[in-house]
Enzyme design. Structure first.
Site, PDB file in Angstrom:
ATOM      1  N   ARG A   1     -18.343   5.790   4.693  1.00 43.32           N
ATOM      2  CA  ARG A   1     -18.498   6.353   3.349  1.00 43.32           C
ATOM      3  C   ARG A   1     -19.982   6.402   2.976  1.00 43.32           C
ATOM      4  O   ARG A   1     -20.704   5.433   3.139  1.00 43.32           O
ATOM      5  CB  ARG A   1     -17.719   5.522   2.324  1.00 43.32           C
TER       6      ARG A   1
ATOM      7  N   CYS B   1     -19.564   1.100  -1.959  1.00 42.03           N
ATOM      8  CA  CYS B   1     -19.825   0.315  -3.176  1.00 42.03           C
ATOM      9  C   CYS B   1     -21.098   0.713  -3.917  1.00 42.03           C
ATOM     10  O   CYS B   1     -21.021   1.235  -5.033  1.00 42.03           O
ATOM     11  CB  CYS B   1     -19.858  -1.174  -2.835  1.00 42.03           C
TER      12      CYS B   1
ATOM     13  N   GLY C   1     -36.004   1.534   4.211  1.00 41.05           N
ATOM     14  CA  GLY C   1     -35.281   2.291   5.228  1.00 41.05           C
ATOM     15  C   GLY C   1     -34.652   3.547   4.661  1.00 41.05           C
ATOM     16  O   GLY C   1     -35.114   4.082   3.644  1.00 41.05           O
TER      17      GLY C   1
ATOM     18  N   ASP D   1       0.853  -1.196   0.000  1.00 47.24           N
ATOM     19  CA  ASP D   1       0.000   0.000   0.000  1.00 47.24           C
ATOM     20  C   ASP D   1       0.884   1.240   0.000  1.00 47.24           C
ATOM     21  O   ASP D   1       2.001   1.212   0.533  1.00 47.24           O
ATOM     22  CB  ASP D   1      -0.932   0.014   1.216  1.00 47.24           C
TER      23      ASP D   1
ATOM     24  N   THR E   1     -13.651  -3.117  -8.423  1.00 51.45           N
ATOM     25  CA  THR E   1     -14.812  -2.984  -9.303  1.00 51.45           C
ATOM     26  C   THR E   1     -14.524  -1.896 -10.327  1.00 51.45           C
ATOM     27  O   THR E   1     -14.280  -0.744  -9.961  1.00 51.45           O
ATOM     28  CB  THR E   1     -16.050  -2.587  -8.465  1.00 51.45           C
TER      29      THR E   1
ATOM     30  N   PHE F   1     -16.799  -9.942  -4.273  1.00 52.89           N
ATOM     31  CA  PHE F   1     -18.219  -9.839  -3.900  1.00 52.89           C
ATOM     32  C   PHE F   1     -18.437  -9.744  -2.389  1.00 52.89           C
ATOM     33  O   PHE F   1     -19.577  -9.766  -1.944  1.00 52.89           O
ATOM     34  CB  PHE F   1     -18.995 -11.049  -4.445  1.00 52.89           C
TER      35      PHE F   1
HETATM   36  P1  NAD Z   1     -10.258   1.099   0.142  1.00 56.28           P
HETATM   37  O1  NAD Z   1     -10.366   2.517  -0.208  1.00 56.28           O
HETATM   38  O2  NAD Z   1     -10.629   0.622   1.500  1.00 56.28           O
HETATM   39  O3  NAD Z   1      -8.762   0.586  -0.121  1.00 56.28           O
HETATM   40  C1  NAD Z   1      -8.003   0.917  -1.234  1.00 56.28           C
HETATM   41  C2  NAD Z   1      -6.542   0.925  -0.822  1.00 56.28           C
HETATM   42  O4  NAD Z   1      -5.733   1.086  -1.981  1.00 56.28           O
HETATM   43  C3  NAD Z   1      -6.159   2.060   0.124  1.00 56.28           C
HETATM   44  O5  NAD Z   1      -5.563   1.519   1.283  1.00 56.28           O
HETATM   45  C4  NAD Z   1      -5.177   2.918  -0.689  1.00 56.28           C
HETATM   46  O6  NAD Z   1      -4.180   3.517   0.111  1.00 56.28           O
HETATM   47  C5  NAD Z   1      -4.607   1.881  -1.621  1.00 56.28           C
HETATM   48  N1  NAD Z   1      -4.004   2.426  -2.840  1.00 56.28           N
HETATM   49  C6  NAD Z   1      -4.469   3.398  -3.669  1.00 56.28           C
HETATM   50  N2  NAD Z   1      -3.639   3.579  -4.704  1.00 56.28           N
HETATM   51  C7  NAD Z   1      -2.618   2.689  -4.552  1.00 56.28           C
HETATM   52  C8  NAD Z   1      -1.478   2.373  -5.307  1.00 56.28           C
HETATM   53  N3  NAD Z   1      -1.188   2.997  -6.446  1.00 56.28           N
HETATM   54  N4  NAD Z   1      -0.644   1.405  -4.846  1.00 56.28           N
HETATM   55  C9  NAD Z   1      -0.924   0.746  -3.703  1.00 56.28           C
HETATM   56  N5  NAD Z   1      -2.010   0.996  -2.945  1.00 56.28           N
HETATM   57  C10 NAD Z   1      -2.846   1.953  -3.360  1.00 56.28           C
HETATM   58  O7  NAD Z   1     -11.106   0.307  -0.953  1.00 56.28           O
HETATM   59  P2  NAD Z   1     -11.936  -1.046  -0.776  1.00 56.28           P
HETATM   60  O8  NAD Z   1     -13.215  -0.774  -0.087  1.00 56.28           O
HETATM   61  O9  NAD Z   1     -11.044  -2.123  -0.301  1.00 56.28           O
HETATM   62  O10 NAD Z   1     -12.316  -1.310  -2.309  1.00 56.28           O
HETATM   63  C11 NAD Z   1     -11.355  -1.656  -3.264  1.00 56.28           C
HETATM   64  C12 NAD Z   1     -12.085  -2.040  -4.533  1.00 56.28           C
HETATM   65  O11 NAD Z   1     -12.876  -3.218  -4.304  1.00 56.28           O
HETATM   66  C13 NAD Z   1     -13.053  -0.989  -5.057  1.00 56.28           C
HETATM   67  O12 NAD Z   1     -13.067  -1.030  -6.448  1.00 56.28           O
HETATM   68  C14 NAD Z   1     -14.395  -1.448  -4.513  1.00 56.28           C
HETATM   69  O13 NAD Z   1     -15.460  -1.030  -5.314  1.00 56.28           O
HETATM   70  C15 NAD Z   1     -14.244  -2.955  -4.598  1.00 56.28           C
HETATM   71  N6  NAD Z   1     -15.065  -3.690  -3.629  1.00 56.28           N
HETATM   72  C16 NAD Z   1     -15.195  -3.233  -2.359  1.00 56.28           C
HETATM   73  C17 NAD Z   1     -15.963  -3.948  -1.443  1.00 56.28           C
HETATM   74  C18 NAD Z   1     -16.169  -3.440  -0.047  1.00 56.28           C
HETATM   75  O14 NAD Z   1     -17.070  -3.954   0.633  1.00 56.28           O
HETATM   76  N7  NAD Z   1     -15.397  -2.489   0.430  1.00 56.28           N
HETATM   77  C19 NAD Z   1     -16.589  -5.141  -1.833  1.00 56.28           C
HETATM   78  C20 NAD Z   1     -16.399  -5.608  -3.133  1.00 56.28           C
HETATM   79  C21 NAD Z   1     -15.637  -4.859  -4.026  1.00 56.28           C
END
Ligand code: NAD
Length: 442
Positions: free
Chosen positions: A344, A277, A270, A30, A121, A146
């Site tokens: 968020r 997401c 609700g 990260d 995503t 998912f």
């Molecule tokens: P998040 O914002 O919690 O985490 C993203 C991470 O990526 C951060 O820690 C950020 O510092 C890091 N990052 C950004 N640019 C970077 C780079 N160039 N190199 C290394 N690290 C980098 O996001 P999330 O909630 O984990 O979601 C990630 C993806 O998965 C999104 O596309 C989201 O839509 C998808 N997704 C999320 C969920 C969920 O429940 N959160 C579920 C399914 C899919």
């Protein structure tokens, strides 16, 4: 296998912890040093049940380490999973800057034959652009995630389907194998995570492995989220009709959901969906459709209904409380859902800020998300140390997140208005001096 996971957010940290506990050698990468330090100390950078136990076990057994150094993380990796964020831009389309930046940086260090996997995503068509950034000797796959926050570990172990898109069958098979190794160790992982109550379900789980084209895979993920969001907005639209006609939305949707062609999930009316997401996936899909000349007004309506819900609930309650000027209101729940610290696009925050605009004195409380919510809350909002302090002598209590921690308090509270923003409570179970306001029921 040697696995690198780019991004230590909700998706990346869960994937890294679970693959490491399945016997793989995992490096979490990260750009945020605080997240790197958290993972290296065996702590998730956010609240998620079972994850700290898995991280601690993986770090202690040296199966998992974290770094901010691309070369260190990528150079030996057989499979590289990118799970960086894809937030929405102000116009609603997906911001792919992090996706492309990660692919460009990783491209410099990928070994020949490595498999670069996009877990984030992304809008349909993104994968083809990522392929252009990678060396020819590397395989590209799409493998959308998912999991749901609050049940992230168990969703990964008890999956409905693993979907993989891409052109190399060998690479697809290798990624399926990585997921099969999780299946093989699922009971052991659940035990480490303290989720033993799920062991039987894990044993009986028959998750499917689905291979599709790159474009189909990208669209499967967003379409699934968009459909669920549409179900919620449908239930909320019918809830408004219930309020005008004396019908009870819970009775209506419980019976509607019993139809096996429909299913009961996501029909709970609700304050609408939030989180990292659904809102951005819906707006991203609308933007994708627009740029491809396709009418997707069904999703525009979904979005409009969702955005209307916090204001709708506030207006519905206003008549019962006699306006908000000089009233003291408690808002319980700032996380976008229970079981997470993620704020968020949280409805609780929106409702608290709107109530301030309407002249109320507002006190808020969340068991996990007070700190994360603070920057988004109006300065005049008081963050209480407990739910009990927040509700003390209040004129109304808005319950905006269905944390089980609130149940005892809500069931014992007297002489106030309870605004049940997620229809969590049976009105009959509250004290008789409570004036109940639900969404699509009273
Ligand atoms: P998040 O914002 O919690 O985490 C993203 C991470 O990526 C951060 O820690 C950020 O510092 C890091 N990052 C950004 N640019 C970077 C780079 N160039 N190199 C290394 N690290 C980098 O996001 P999330 O909630 O984990 O979601 C990630 C993806 O998965 C999104 O596309 C989201 O839509 C998808 N997704 C999320 C969920 C969920 O429940 N959160 C579920 C399914 C899919």
């Amino acid at each position: 296998m040697k696995v690198a996971v780019i991004g230590s957010g909700y998706v990346g940290t869960t994937a890294a912890a679970i693959f490491a506990n399945s016997g793989h050698s995992v490096v979490a990468l990260d750009i945020d040093q605080a997240k790197v330090d958290a993972v290296n100390s065996g702590q998730a950078p956010f609240y998620e049940a079972g994850l700290n136990e898995l991280l601690a076990n993986a770090v202690n057994s040296k199966q998992l380490s974290a770094t901010a150094d691309y070369q260190k993380a990528i150079k030996d990796a057989d499979i590289i999973l990118s799970a960086v964020g894809t937030p929405d831009k102000p116009d609603g389309s997906s911001n792919l800057d992090y996706i492309f930046a990660a692919a460009k940086k990783a491209a410099k260090h990928l070994k020949p034959g490595a498999i670069y996997v996009q877990k984030s995503t992304v809008p349909v068509g993104t994968g083809r652009q990522i392929v252009e950034l990678l060396p020819d000797s590397v395989h590209y796959l799409s493998n959308p995630e998912f999991l749901r926050e609050s049940t992230a570990v168990i969703d990964t172990l008890l999956f409905d389907r693993v979907v993989v898109g891409g052109e190399s069958q060998t690479a697809v098979d290798k990624l399926f194998k990585l997921h099969q190794s999780v299946e093989k160790h699922a009971k052991q992982i659940a035990t480490i995570a303290g989720l033993e109550d799920k062991l039987l379900e894990i044993e009986e789980n028959e998750g499917e492995y689905i291979a599709a084209t790159l474009e189909s895979t990208e669209l499967i993920k967003v379409s699934a989220n968009a459909f669920l969001a549409m179900k919620i907005s449908f239930a909320n639209s019918i809830a408004k009709l219930c309020d005008q006609t004396g019908a009870d939305i819970t009775e209506v949707m419980t019976a509607v959901g019993r139809d096996s062609r429909i299913g009961g999930a996501f029909l709970n009316a609700g304050r609408g969906y939030g989180g990292g997401c659904f809102p951005k996936d819906v707006s991203g899909l609308i933007a994708s459709a627009q740029s491809n000349g396709v009418d997707l007004s069904i999703m525009t309506s979904t979005q409009l209904v969702n955005e209307s819900m916090p204001g709708y609930i506030i207006t519905k309650t206003s008549g019962k409380i006699g306006g908000y000027e000089d009233k003291t209101i408690a808002v319980l729940g700032l996380a976008f859902k229970s079981g997470t610290s993620d704020t968020r696009k949280s409805a609780g925050i929106k409702i608290a800020n709107k109530l301030i605009d309407l002249g109320a004195t507002v006190r808020v409380y969340d068991p996990e998300a007070n700190d994360e919510a603070t920057p988004e809350l109006a300065d005049t909002i008081a963050i209480s140390a407990s739910a009990e302090t927040a509700v003390e002598s209040s004129d109304a209590v808005f319950v905006t997140t269905d944390w089980p921690e609130f149940n005892d308090l809500l069931l014992s509270i007297t002489d106030t208005i309870v605004v049940d923003c997620m229809n969590t409570y049976d009105p009959g179970s509250l004290q008789s001096s409570v004036n109940y306001v639900g969404v699509g029921r009273d």
